[in-house]
Design an enzyme around this catalytic site. Structure first.
Site, PDB file in Angstrom:
ATOM      1  N   CYS A   1       0.811  -1.227   0.000  1.00  0.00           N
ATOM      2  CA  CYS A   1       0.000   0.000   0.000  1.00  0.00           C
ATOM      3  C   CYS A   1       0.842   1.275   0.000  1.00  0.00           C
ATOM      4  O   CYS A   1       0.477   2.280  -0.603  1.00  0.00           O
ATOM      5  CB  CYS A   1      -0.910   0.026   1.227  1.00  0.00           C
ATOM      6  SG  CYS A   1      -1.484  -1.559   1.782  1.00  0.00           S
TER       7      CYS A   1
ATOM      8  N   ASP B   1      -3.958  -2.814   7.323  1.00  0.00           N
ATOM      9  CA  ASP B   1      -4.963  -3.755   7.800  1.00  0.00           C
ATOM     10  C   ASP B   1      -4.771  -5.168   7.258  1.00  0.00           C
ATOM     11  O   ASP B   1      -5.051  -6.150   7.946  1.00  0.00           O
ATOM     12  CB  ASP B   1      -6.357  -3.248   7.443  1.00  0.00           C
ATOM     13  CG  ASP B   1      -6.765  -2.060   8.299  1.00  0.00           C
ATOM     14  OD1 ASP B   1      -5.899  -1.520   8.996  1.00  0.00           O
ATOM     15  OD2 ASP B   1      -7.934  -1.664   8.265  1.00  0.00           O
TER      16      ASP B   1
ATOM     17  N   CYS C   1      -2.891   3.549   2.813  1.00  0.00           N
ATOM     18  CA  CYS C   1      -3.656   2.450   3.390  1.00  0.00           C
ATOM     19  C   CYS C   1      -4.776   2.995   4.272  1.00  0.00           C
ATOM     20  O   CYS C   1      -4.729   4.128   4.723  1.00  0.00           O
ATOM     21  CB  CYS C   1      -2.743   1.522   4.183  1.00  0.00           C
ATOM     22  SG  CYS C   1      -3.535  -0.038   4.607  1.00  0.00           S
ATOM     23  N   ASP C   2      -5.733   2.122   4.557  1.00  0.00           N
ATOM     24  CA  ASP C   2      -7.035   2.481   5.107  1.00  0.00           C
ATOM     25  C   ASP C   2      -7.069   3.675   6.067  1.00  0.00           C
ATOM     26  O   ASP C   2      -7.705   4.680   5.812  1.00  0.00           O
ATOM     27  CB  ASP C   2      -7.631   1.268   5.829  1.00  0.00           C
ATOM     28  CG  ASP C   2      -7.886   0.110   4.877  1.00  0.00           C
ATOM     29  OD1 ASP C   2      -7.495   0.207   3.708  1.00  0.00           O
ATOM     30  OD2 ASP C   2      -8.464  -0.887   5.304  1.00  0.00           O
ATOM     31  N   LYS C   3      -6.414   3.555   7.229  1.00  0.00           N
ATOM     32  CA  LYS C   3      -6.543   4.590   8.261  1.00  0.00           C
ATOM     33  C   LYS C   3      -5.642   5.783   7.992  1.00  0.00           C
ATOM     34  O   LYS C   3      -5.834   6.852   8.561  1.00  0.00           O
ATOM     35  CB  LYS C   3      -6.237   4.019   9.650  1.00  0.00           C
ATOM     36  CG  LYS C   3      -7.026   2.771   9.995  1.00  0.00           C
ATOM     37  CD  LYS C   3      -8.516   2.932   9.754  1.00  0.00           C
ATOM     38  CE  LYS C   3      -9.243   1.605   9.840  1.00  0.00           C
ATOM     39  NZ  LYS C   3      -8.882   0.632   8.820  1.00  0.00           N
TER      40      LYS C   3
ATOM     41  N   CYS D   1      -5.212  -1.970  -1.627  1.00  0.00           N
ATOM     42  CA  CYS D   1      -6.177  -2.981  -2.095  1.00  0.00           C
ATOM     43  C   CYS D   1      -7.037  -2.418  -3.219  1.00  0.00           C
ATOM     44  O   CYS D   1      -7.577  -1.319  -3.107  1.00  0.00           O
ATOM     45  CB  CYS D   1      -7.046  -3.447  -0.941  1.00  0.00           C
ATOM     46  SG  CYS D   1      -6.109  -4.257   0.373  1.00  0.00           S
TER      47      CYS D   1
ATOM     48  N   GLU E   1     -11.395  -5.012  12.862  1.00  0.00           N
ATOM     49  CA  GLU E   1     -12.164  -5.465  11.714  1.00  0.00           C
ATOM     50  C   GLU E   1     -12.337  -6.980  11.790  1.00  0.00           C
ATOM     51  O   GLU E   1     -11.465  -7.688  12.295  1.00  0.00           O
ATOM     52  CB  GLU E   1     -11.457  -5.099  10.407  1.00  0.00           C
ATOM     53  CG  GLU E   1     -11.464  -3.612  10.129  1.00  0.00           C
ATOM     54  CD  GLU E   1     -10.817  -3.265   8.806  1.00  0.00           C
ATOM     55  OE1 GLU E   1     -10.215  -4.164   8.178  1.00  0.00           O
ATOM     56  OE2 GLU E   1     -10.893  -2.091   8.398  1.00  0.00           O
TER      57      GLU E   1
ATOM     58  N   SER F   1     -13.915  -4.816   7.365  1.00  0.00           N
ATOM     59  CA  SER F   1     -13.092  -4.363   6.252  1.00  0.00           C
ATOM     60  C   SER F   1     -14.010  -3.945   5.112  1.00  0.00           C
ATOM     61  O   SER F   1     -15.134  -4.444   4.984  1.00  0.00           O
ATOM     62  CB  SER F   1     -12.192  -5.505   5.791  1.00  0.00           C
ATOM     63  OG  SER F   1     -11.649  -5.232   4.517  1.00  0.00           O
TER      64      SER F   1
END
Length: 574
Positions: A56, A88, A129-131, A201, A451, A477
């Site tokens: 990521c 994640d 990445c996500d956060k 992702c 998650e 997720s």
């Protein structure tokens, strides 16, 4: 005003670079090779979430260099620094996932401290990445210096025996393997091809959801959030962001000029329209909080309810982010929403123009079926739905994109942590028709609001995705699919109803009407509450302990400080 002219008199960096008293500070800057001219130019922090934890973020350092070149070419002085990221995909399914949501706060806090400590005048933030995406945007809103967000880009899809695959298929492969539908050799083969490049992702999971938000909310340049990480055009977007930040400094356009109530509504609309991650219902209230705007889970859900689902993206659909970028990108999605009355066109953006102005030249692409016209949607209901009821007085959230069953009733099967639930699923000791309940996994009770992808993906891999339901006070997720309801509040750790239910209680889930009920009377719940006692968390010190003491409820974004409404002096105005 010319961005190269001396505007230091109103910029924070004057405290570091101007006047005789700052000679010691300037000596440090000369030690790093800066010229006199560079020292007296605006200082632009270039914050990157680069690390070697996962694909990521691996391309962010290269992209940061392109952004720095853009800053320098426009008369600014870039100052690069890094912050953390918890990825994640690596943290999933074990204790590491407790670190994920708290990392959002650490990212925002560390960027704030770096900018404050060194008196930077503006911020370019790169995240992958996500956060890290909401964390970086939260820092921008908190500091309120001119800022531009840059997404590192998505990963390219993998190919397994002629089929396009993503990391979602990997987690579901574990479920298939557990019931003998995938051999050891097949599992080994797919894991080697599922993730073929740098990037986050690839489907509309949390990273791409929040990347879509970054353009819709106005903090990212148009098209910049859609280009995959390996594409060379990413460097052009980064260079352009570096140049544009100098214009924002000159015009004094700040993040809170951009992120208004209307802009937040635009962001929620693109999440619903793209079938995005339920995590957006945490991150949008947290971003609003930094601005001092009241915008909670129910406000997000209200937008979700009236926005059509139009982007046929995985996990519920057929395509990945790369496909949408090549079909016309996020502006194509936004254009049809705007034309059909689902976006506020008058919101300011980092281009210095409004959403409507940015989209004026975007033409519909009839040669693609990734994005449907908003007046001919995949479904009239948004891809994400808010829920409320006696089991969730503070609300809950479910992703319905791609789901055929929108109502479910069944007996509760209760677990007080994800590990116990996963063991049950892995051994297949649950029954078809069960409602699996995972509790004490909320922001405070976890702590960290983990998650549950490992468990939900295993269910899908076993072919049970539509035959059981799952509810939790934890999170999911963006890759989760099936009837999975998250963010149930109040969480069990503070005495919420989810902590009071027992095996066999009948739970009713209705994503059409947005209700989540347990067949118990108010009197029965009150009686059980008398016998309920708070549980000790699994941590007694360290960052997770601190997080558990400070974190608020999911309905307001699981935030850890009073926010913009309590602010006395904005950093940008020091």
């Amino acid at each position: 005003m010319d961005a190269k002219s001396n505007i230091k008199a109103r910029l924070p960096s004057r405290y570091v670079t101007e006047g005789p008293a700052r000679a010691p500070h300037r000596s440090y800057l000369y030690a790093m090779g800066l010229t006199t001219e560079q020292i007296h130019q605006p200082f632009v922090g270039v914050a990157s979430c680069w690390n070697e934890a996962a694909p990521c973020n691996i391309s962010l350092m290269r992209q940061a260099q392109a952004a720095k070149k853009g800053v320098a070419s426009a008369g600014g002085t870039p100052r690069e620094f890094c912050t953390i990221t918890v990825t994640d995909g690596i943290a999933m399914g074990h204790e590491g996932m407790r670190s994920s949501l708290p990392s959002r706060e650490t990212i925002a806090d560390s960027v704030e401290l770096t900018v404050r400590g060194h008196a930077y005048d503006a911020l370019i933030g790169l995240a992958g990445c996500d956060k890290s995406l909401p964390g970086m945007m939260m820092a921008m809103l908190r500091l309120n210096v001119p800022s531009i967000f840059i997404y590192g880009g998505s990963i390219l899809p993998g190919n397994f025996r002629g089929q396009q695959v993503t990391v979602q298929d990997m987690f579901e492969a574990v479920g298939k393997h557990s019931v003998g539908e995938m051999s050891d050799e097949d599992l080994d083969e797919i894991e080697r091809v599922a993730c073929p490049s740098a990037g986050a992702c690839g489907a509309q999971f949390t990273a791409n959801t929040m990347a879509t938000v970054s353009e819709a909310i106005g903090l990212a340049l148009p098209y910049s959030a859609g280009a995959p990480a390996p594409y060379e055009i990413r460097d052009s977007f980064c260079m352009a962001a570096g140049e544009k930040i100098m214009e924002l400094i000159a015009q004094n356009i700040r993040p809170r000029d951009i992120v208004t109530r209307k802009a937040l509504e635009n962001a929620a609309a693109v999440v619903a329209a793209s079938g995005g991650s339920t995590n957006a219902a945490l991150h949008l209230p947290a971003m609003a909080h930094e601005c001092g705007i009241e915008f909670d889970l129910f406000d997000v859900a209200e937008i979700f309810k009236k926005t059509p689902y139009i982007a046929d993206l995985k996990p519920g659909g057929r395509y990945v982010a790369k496909d949408m970028f090549e079909a016309g990108g996020i502006p194509l999605l936004m254009k049809t929403l705007l034309d059909n009355g689902y976006l506020h066109g008058d919101c300011m953006t980092v281009t210095g123009r409004t959403i409507a102005d940015n989209l004026k030249s975007v033409k519909w692409n009839p040669h693609q079926d990734v994005v449907h016209p908003a007046d001919k949607p995949i479904t009239v209901t948004g891809g994400v739905v808010g829920m409320k009821g006696n089991l969730a007085p503070d609300g809950a959230i479910v992703k319905v994109a791609g789901m055929s069953v929108l109502k479910f009733t069944g007996p509760a099967r209760c677990f007080d942590c994800e590990e116990d639930a996963f063991e049950c699923v892995n051994k297949k000791t649950y029954r078809e028709g069960d409602v699996i309940v995972i509790r004490y996994e909320g922001p405070k009770g976890g702590p960290g609001m983990r998650e549950m992808l490992q468990t939900t993906a295993a269910l899908t891999g076993q072919g049970m995705g539509g035959k059981v339901a799952l509810i939790t006070d934890g999170r999911f997720s963006g890759a989760t699919r099936g009837f999975c309801v998250g963010h149930v509040g109040p969480e069990a750790a503070v005495g919420g109803p989810i902590g009071l239910i027992r095996d066999g209680d009948i739970i009713e889930l209705d994503a059409v009407n947005g209700t989540l009920q347990v067949k118990l009377t108010d009197e029965e719940l009150a009686e059980r509450r008398k016998a309920w006692k708070p549980r000790e968390t699994s941590v007694g010190s360290g960052v997770l302990w601190k997080y558990a003491q400070q974190v608020g409820p999911a309905i307001k974004g699981a935030v850890t400080h009073p926010g913009g409404a309590a602010e006395k002096v904005c950093y940008a105005d020091i």
